[in-house]
Design a protein around this motif. Structure first.
Motif, PDB file in Angstrom:
ATOM      1  N   ILE A   1      56.956 -22.294  56.018  1.00 15.27           N
ATOM      2  CA  ILE A   1      57.080 -23.702  55.606  1.00 15.27           C
ATOM      3  C   ILE A   1      58.187 -23.852  54.562  1.00 15.27           C
ATOM      4  O   ILE A   1      59.001 -24.781  54.625  1.00 15.27           O
ATOM      5  CB  ILE A   1      55.733 -24.221  55.048  1.00 15.27           C
ATOM      6  N   ALA A   2      58.245 -22.940  53.592  1.00 15.76           N
ATOM      7  CA  ALA A   2      59.291 -23.008  52.567  1.00 15.76           C
ATOM      8  C   ALA A   2      60.675 -22.837  53.181  1.00 15.76           C
ATOM      9  O   ALA A   2      61.629 -23.518  52.792  1.00 15.76           O
ATOM     10  CB  ALA A   2      59.047 -21.953  51.491  1.00 15.76           C
TER      11      ALA A   2
ATOM     12  N   TYR B   1      61.527 -23.630  56.202  1.00 15.55           N
ATOM     13  CA  TYR B   1      61.830 -24.844  56.954  1.00 15.55           C
ATOM     14  C   TYR B   1      62.292 -25.956  56.025  1.00 15.55           C
ATOM     15  O   TYR B   1      63.320 -26.598  56.258  1.00 15.55           O
ATOM     16  CB  TYR B   1      60.605 -25.279  57.753  1.00 15.55           C
ATOM     17  N   TRP B   2      61.528 -26.200  54.966  1.00 13.42           N
ATOM     18  CA  TRP B   2      61.880 -27.289  54.043  1.00 13.42           C
ATOM     19  C   TRP B   2      63.108 -26.935  53.206  1.00 13.42           C
ATOM     20  O   TRP B   2      63.798 -27.835  52.731  1.00 13.42           O
ATOM     21  CB  TRP B   2      60.696 -27.620  53.146  1.00 13.42           C
ATOM     22  N   GLY B   3      63.373 -25.674  53.029  1.00 11.24           N
ATOM     23  CA  GLY B   3      64.561 -25.267  52.291  1.00 11.24           C
ATOM     24  C   GLY B   3      65.832 -25.305  53.125  1.00 11.24           C
ATOM     25  O   GLY B   3      66.920 -25.082  52.622  1.00 11.24           O
ATOM     26  N   GLY B   4      65.692 -25.570  54.411  1.00  9.89           N
ATOM     27  CA  GLY B   4      66.855 -25.678  55.275  1.00  9.89           C
ATOM     28  C   GLY B   4      67.333 -24.368  55.856  1.00  9.89           C
ATOM     29  O   GLY B   4      68.358 -24.325  56.533  1.00  9.89           O
ATOM     30  N   ILE B   5      66.617 -23.289  55.616  1.00  7.46           N
ATOM     31  CA  ILE B   5      67.041 -21.984  56.109  1.00  7.46           C
ATOM     32  C   ILE B   5      66.928 -21.910  57.633  1.00  7.46           C
ATOM     33  O   ILE B   5      67.723 -21.258  58.297  1.00  7.46           O
ATOM     34  CB  ILE B   5      66.217 -20.863  55.442  1.00  7.46           C
ATOM     35  N   LEU B   6      65.955 -22.608  58.192  1.00 10.50           N
ATOM     36  CA  LEU B   6      65.751 -22.586  59.638  1.00 10.50           C
ATOM     37  C   LEU B   6      66.642 -23.575  60.383  1.00 10.50           C
ATOM     38  O   LEU B   6      66.578 -23.658  61.605  1.00 10.50           O
ATOM     39  CB  LEU B   6      64.282 -22.882  59.972  1.00 10.50           C
ATOM     40  N   GLY B   7      67.451 -24.317  59.670  1.00 10.67           N
ATOM     41  CA  GLY B   7      68.364 -25.257  60.325  1.00 10.67           C
ATOM     42  C   GLY B   7      67.771 -26.641  60.463  1.00 10.67           C
ATOM     43  O   GLY B   7      66.823 -27.008  59.783  1.00 10.67           O
ATOM     44  N   ASN B   8      68.336 -27.412  61.363  1.00 11.23           N
ATOM     45  CA  ASN B   8      67.924 -28.796  61.554  1.00 11.23           C
ATOM     46  C   ASN B   8      66.614 -28.892  62.334  1.00 11.23           C
ATOM     47  O   ASN B   8      66.144 -27.928  62.918  1.00 11.23           O
ATOM     48  CB  ASN B   8      69.014 -29.569  62.301  1.00 11.23           C
ATOM     49  N   TYR B   9      66.090 -30.112  62.386  1.00 14.18           N
ATOM     50  CA  TYR B   9      64.833 -30.359  63.081  1.00 14.18           C
ATOM     51  C   TYR B   9      64.998 -30.179  64.585  1.00 14.18           C
ATOM     52  O   TYR B   9      66.009 -30.562  65.163  1.00 14.18           O
ATOM     53  CB  TYR B   9      64.356 -31.788  62.799  1.00 14.18           C
ATOM     54  N   SER B  10      63.984 -29.582  65.195  1.00 12.50           N
ATOM     55  CA  SER B  10      63.890 -29.546  66.650  1.00 12.50           C
ATOM     56  C   SER B  10      62.419 -29.558  67.023  1.00 12.50           C
ATOM     57  O   SER B  10      61.551 -29.224  66.215  1.00 12.50           O
ATOM     58  CB  SER B  10      64.580 -28.315  67.235  1.00 12.50           C
ATOM     59  N   VAL B  11      62.159 -29.926  68.241  1.00  5.52           N
ATOM     60  CA  VAL B  11      60.779 -29.993  68.707  1.00  5.52           C
ATOM     61  C   VAL B  11      60.142 -28.607  68.677  1.00  5.52           C
ATOM     62  O   VAL B  11      58.982 -28.446  68.277  1.00  5.52           O
ATOM     63  CB  VAL B  11      60.726 -30.588  70.131  1.00  5.52           C
ATOM     64  N   TRP B  12      60.867 -27.578  69.068  1.00  2.96           N
ATOM     65  CA  TRP B  12      60.320 -26.219  69.103  1.00  2.96           C
ATOM     66  C   TRP B  12      59.980 -25.715  67.710  1.00  2.96           C
ATOM     67  O   TRP B  12      58.977 -25.023  67.533  1.00  2.96           O
ATOM     68  CB  TRP B  12      61.290 -25.275  69.810  1.00  2.96           C
ATOM     69  N   LYS B  13      60.799 -26.043  66.742  1.00  2.16           N
ATOM     70  CA  LYS B  13      60.483 -25.644  65.363  1.00  2.16           C
ATOM     71  C   LYS B  13      59.253 -26.381  64.862  1.00  2.16           C
ATOM     72  O   LYS B  13      58.424 -25.810  64.151  1.00  2.16           O
ATOM     73  CB  LYS B  13      61.671 -25.917  64.451  1.00  2.16           C
TER      74      LYS B  13
END
Length: 97
Positions: free
Chosen positions: A43-44, A46-58
């Motif tokens: 979760i951190a 994701y919210w920190g932007g490390i996982l990139g932009n929003y997508s349905v799979w994420k």
């Protein structure tokens, strides 16, 4: 708030108290701790932007990473509450053979 914390995090109050062996209580709490730490790290990230932009799979992955630990925690607590002492006695009798 304190009672809610104790119900989940303190083995004197949560359902793991039904397992009489403190080492097994510690083991189960450690496994749950690692699992929940991985969830919060995801979760951190994701919210920190490390996982990139929003997508349905994420989004699906993040929701499953919440639902699965809840189910596992519930199963561990429920199993300890219902079968804690009986399970330990059976396991020890098989181990001593």
């Amino acid at each position: 708030l304190v009672n809610g914390w104790r119900r989940v995090m303190d083995v004197r109050y949560n359902p793991l108290k039904y397992i009489p062996d403190p080492s097994l209580q510690t083991y189960f709490m450690l496994v749950l701790f690692v699992m929940w730490s991985a969830f919060f790290a995801l979760i951190a990230a994701y919210w920190g932007g490390i996982l990139g932009n929003y997508s349905v799979w994420k989004s699906i992955l993040l929701h499953l990473s919440l639902i699965i630990p809840i189910i596992i925690t519930h199963a561990v607590f429920r199993g300890a509450e219902e079968y804690g002492h009986d399970w330990l006695i059976k396991w020890r009798s098989e181990f001593d053979k």
